[in-house]
Write a protein that holds these residues in place. Structure first.
Motif, PDB file in Angstrom:
ATOM      1  N   PHE A 133       0.827  -1.197   0.000  1.00 36.27           N
ATOM      2  CA  PHE A 133       0.000   0.000   0.000  1.00 36.27           C
ATOM      3  C   PHE A 133       0.863   1.249   0.000  1.00 36.27           C
ATOM      4  O   PHE A 133       0.512   2.255  -0.629  1.00 36.27           O
ATOM      5  N   ALA A 134       2.009   1.198   0.661  1.00 33.69           N
ATOM      6  CA  ALA A 134       2.945   2.326   0.623  1.00 33.69           C
ATOM      7  C   ALA A 134       3.410   2.563  -0.813  1.00 33.69           C
ATOM      8  O   ALA A 134       3.524   3.714  -1.261  1.00 33.69           O
ATOM      9  N   GLU A 135       3.658   1.498  -1.552  1.00 27.33           N
ATOM     10  CA  GLU A 135       4.031   1.630  -2.974  1.00 27.33           C
ATOM     11  C   GLU A 135       2.870   2.189  -3.788  1.00 27.33           C
ATOM     12  O   GLU A 135       3.066   3.031  -4.663  1.00 27.33           O
ATOM     13  N   LEU A 136       1.675   1.707  -3.529  1.00 27.07           N
ATOM     14  CA  LEU A 136       0.482   2.207  -4.211  1.00 27.07           C
ATOM     15  C   LEU A 136       0.342   3.707  -3.967  1.00 27.07           C
ATOM     16  O   LEU A 136       0.126   4.481  -4.896  1.00 27.07           O
ATOM     17  N   TYR A 137       0.496   4.115  -2.720  1.00 22.64           N
ATOM     18  CA  TYR A 137       0.411   5.533  -2.365  1.00 22.64           C
ATOM     19  C   TYR A 137       1.487   6.341  -3.098  1.00 22.64           C
ATOM     20  O   TYR A 137       1.188   7.370  -3.699  1.00 22.64           O
ATOM     21  N   GLY A 138       2.705   5.863  -3.065  1.00 24.00           N
ATOM     22  CA  GLY A 138       3.798   6.572  -3.731  1.00 24.00           C
ATOM     23  C   GLY A 138       3.591   6.696  -5.235  1.00 24.00           C
ATOM     24  O   GLY A 138       3.895   7.725  -5.837  1.00 24.00           O
ATOM     25  N   ALA A 139       3.051   5.664  -5.828  1.00 17.74           N
ATOM     26  CA  ALA A 139       2.863   5.657  -7.282  1.00 17.74           C
ATOM     27  C   ALA A 139       1.691   6.523  -7.739  1.00 17.74           C
ATOM     28  O   ALA A 139       1.693   7.037  -8.853  1.00 17.74           O
ATOM     29  N   HIS A 140       0.680   6.699  -6.882  1.00 14.70           N
ATOM     30  CA  HIS A 140      -0.556   7.344  -7.337  1.00 14.70           C
ATOM     31  C   HIS A 140      -0.980   8.587  -6.558  1.00 14.70           C
ATOM     32  O   HIS A 140      -1.998   9.194  -6.883  1.00 14.70           O
ATOM     33  N   ARG A 141      -0.225   8.986  -5.550  1.00 13.97           N
ATOM     34  CA  ARG A 141      -0.641  10.143  -4.751  1.00 13.97           C
ATOM     35  C   ARG A 141      -0.688  11.414  -5.579  1.00 13.97           C
ATOM     36  O   ARG A 141      -1.557  12.250  -5.400  1.00 13.97           O
ATOM     37  N   GLY A 142       0.257  11.564  -6.510  1.00 17.71           N
ATOM     38  CA  GLY A 142       0.290  12.769  -7.340  1.00 17.71           C
ATOM     39  C   GLY A 142      -0.944  12.912  -8.208  1.00 17.71           C
ATOM     40  O   GLY A 142      -1.550  13.985  -8.269  1.00 17.71           O
ATOM     41  N   VAL A 143      -1.333  11.843  -8.867  1.00 21.07           N
ATOM     42  CA  VAL A 143      -2.490  11.905  -9.756  1.00 21.07           C
ATOM     43  C   VAL A 143      -3.777  12.088  -8.950  1.00 21.07           C
ATOM     44  O   VAL A 143      -4.675  12.826  -9.370  1.00 21.07           O
ATOM     45  N   VAL A 144      -3.856  11.460  -7.788  1.00 20.86           N
ATOM     46  CA  VAL A 144      -5.053  11.616  -6.950  1.00 20.86           C
ATOM     47  C   VAL A 144      -5.137  13.056  -6.438  1.00 20.86           C
ATOM     48  O   VAL A 144      -6.189  13.692  -6.516  1.00 20.86           O
ATOM     49  N   PHE A 145      -4.015  13.590  -5.950  1.00 19.00           N
ATOM     50  CA  PHE A 145      -4.022  14.955  -5.434  1.00 19.00           C
ATOM     51  C   PHE A 145      -4.314  15.963  -6.546  1.00 19.00           C
ATOM     52  O   PHE A 145      -5.108  16.884  -6.373  1.00 19.00           O
ATOM     53  N   SER A 146      -3.676  15.801  -7.689  1.00 17.87           N
ATOM     54  CA  SER A 146      -3.886  16.717  -8.814  1.00 17.87           C
ATOM     55  C   SER A 146      -5.354  16.729  -9.236  1.00 17.87           C
ATOM     56  O   SER A 146      -5.933  17.794  -9.476  1.00 17.87           O
ATOM     57  N   THR A 147      -5.941  15.567  -9.312  1.00 17.02           N
ATOM     58  CA  THR A 147      -7.354  15.479  -9.676  1.00 17.02           C
ATOM     59  C   THR A 147      -8.219  16.138  -8.612  1.00 17.02           C
ATOM     60  O   THR A 147      -9.132  16.916  -8.927  1.00 17.02           O
ATOM     61  N   ALA A 148      -7.926  15.860  -7.355  1.00 16.10           N
ATOM     62  CA  ALA A 148      -8.698  16.447  -6.258  1.00 16.10           C
ATOM     63  C   ALA A 148      -8.587  17.967  -6.261  1.00 16.10           C
ATOM     64  O   ALA A 148      -9.572  18.670  -6.038  1.00 16.10           O
ATOM     65  N   LEU A 149      -7.390  18.476  -6.537  1.00 17.79           N
ATOM     66  CA  LEU A 149      -7.188  19.924  -6.566  1.00 17.79           C
ATOM     67  C   LEU A 149      -7.987  20.567  -7.691  1.00 17.79           C
ATOM     68  O   LEU A 149      -8.628  21.606  -7.508  1.00 17.79           O
ATOM     69  N   ARG A 150      -7.990  19.964  -8.855  1.00 22.28           N
ATOM     70  CA  ARG A 150      -8.734  20.527  -9.981  1.00 22.28           C
ATOM     71  C   ARG A 150     -10.241  20.415  -9.780  1.00 22.28           C
ATOM     72  O   ARG A 150     -10.989  21.264 -10.249  1.00 22.28           O
ATOM     73  N   LEU A 151     -10.678  19.386  -9.095  1.00 15.99           N
ATOM     74  CA  LEU A 151     -12.112  19.235  -8.846  1.00 15.99           C
ATOM     75  C   LEU A 151     -12.598  20.179  -7.760  1.00 15.99           C
ATOM     76  O   LEU A 151     -13.659  20.786  -7.879  1.00 15.99           O
ATOM     77  N   SER A 152     -11.818  20.302  -6.688  1.00 18.04           N
ATOM     78  CA  SER A 152     -12.256  21.101  -5.545  1.00 18.04           C
ATOM     79  C   SER A 152     -11.871  22.570  -5.661  1.00 18.04           C
ATOM     80  O   SER A 152     -12.567  23.430  -5.137  1.00 18.04           O
ATOM     81  N   GLY A 153     -10.733  22.843  -6.299  1.00 18.31           N
ATOM     82  CA  GLY A 153     -10.286  24.219  -6.459  1.00 18.31           C
ATOM     83  C   GLY A 153      -9.549  24.780  -5.255  1.00 18.31           C
ATOM     84  O   GLY A 153      -9.102  25.921  -5.289  1.00 18.31           O
ATOM     85  N   ARG A 154      -9.407  24.017  -4.186  1.00 16.77           N
ATOM     86  CA  ARG A 154      -8.724  24.499  -2.979  1.00 16.77           C
ATOM     87  C   ARG A 154      -7.708  23.468  -2.509  1.00 16.77           C
ATOM     88  O   ARG A 154      -8.014  22.278  -2.448  1.00 16.77           O
ATOM     89  N   TRP A 155      -6.515  23.955  -2.159  1.00 18.61           N
ATOM     90  CA  TRP A 155      -5.429  23.088  -1.729  1.00 18.61           C
ATOM     91  C   TRP A 155      -5.840  22.248  -0.515  1.00 18.61           C
ATOM     92  O   TRP A 155      -5.629  21.039  -0.492  1.00 18.61           O
ATOM     93  N   ALA A 156      -6.412  22.893   0.497  1.00 23.07           N
ATOM     94  CA  ALA A 156      -6.790  22.182   1.727  1.00 23.07           C
ATOM     95  C   ALA A 156      -7.848  21.114   1.447  1.00 23.07           C
ATOM     96  O   ALA A 156      -7.769  19.997   1.991  1.00 23.07           O
TER      97      ALA A 156
END
Length: 188
Positions: free
Chosen positions: A24-47
């Motif tokens: 799961f640590a590998e899964l997180y490392g491999a996909h955290r960027g894409v998940v965060f980037s998507t979340a940021l574009r959907l929500s519009g706020r860093w927090a």
């Protein structure tokens, strides 16, 4: 599933099968960027994006802990994580629509990633604010499709899986969203 099947798996799924926590640590490392980037574009706020990302990985860990080896071996991690993210985001948006708007005086004026330099932050903010403003003007289905296709760079087949809709519908949403973005961008 036999040994030869496991050897053919990508490293993340193989790691999940070998040891759930390390995998799961590998899964997180491999996909955290894409998940965060998507979340940021959907929500519009860093927090909000940080909260959505954390909740996505928490729910993913809880889910994968109950999966058998066959289900883990067949898992498409990026599409699976983005599906979880989309569900959380929709639920949050639904819950927010039922609450009165927050007092704007409580909102932070600026959110900056402490790991980036001042110039990078200023450039990212200017471009990001403009893009976020334009994306916010799109209907939800177009915004989500454009973000997944052109910000996250998912293929249409994965977007269709994440959004649970036919590929032709995804292509239509992306096309119409881009057309509307071009018109909105030219009007500014």
């Amino acid at each position: 599933m036999d040994v030869s099947d496991i050897a053919c798996l990508d490293p993340v799924r193989k790691a999940l099968l070998d040891d759930l926590d390390e995998g799961f640590a590998e899964l997180y490392g491999a996909h955290r960027g894409v998940v965060f980037s998507t979340a940021l574009r959907l929500s519009g706020r860093w927090a909000d994006a940080e909260d959505l990302t954390a909740e996505t990985f928490l729910r993913a860990y809880r889910a994968v802990a109950g999966y058998d080896h066959g289900r883990i071996a067949e898992l498409r991690p990026r599409a699976w994580l983005l599906t979880i993210l989309m569900n959380i985001w929709r639920n949050c948006a639904r819950a927010k629509s039922r609450k009165p708007p927050p007092d704007l005086q409580d909102e932070p004026v600026d959110t900056v990633d402490p790991r980036e330099g001042v110039e990078e932050a200023a450039e990212r903010r200017e471009t990001g604010d403009e893009l976020a403003g334009l994306l916010a003007l799109l209907p939800e289905e177009q915004r989500v499709a454009v973000v997944l296709r052109h910000v996250v760079d998912l293929p249409v087949s994965e977007i269709a899986e994440v959004l649970n809709m036919p590929q032709g519908t995804v292509k239509s949403h992306v096309s119409r969203g881009l057309k509307r973005l071009r018109a909105l961008g030219g009007a500014r």
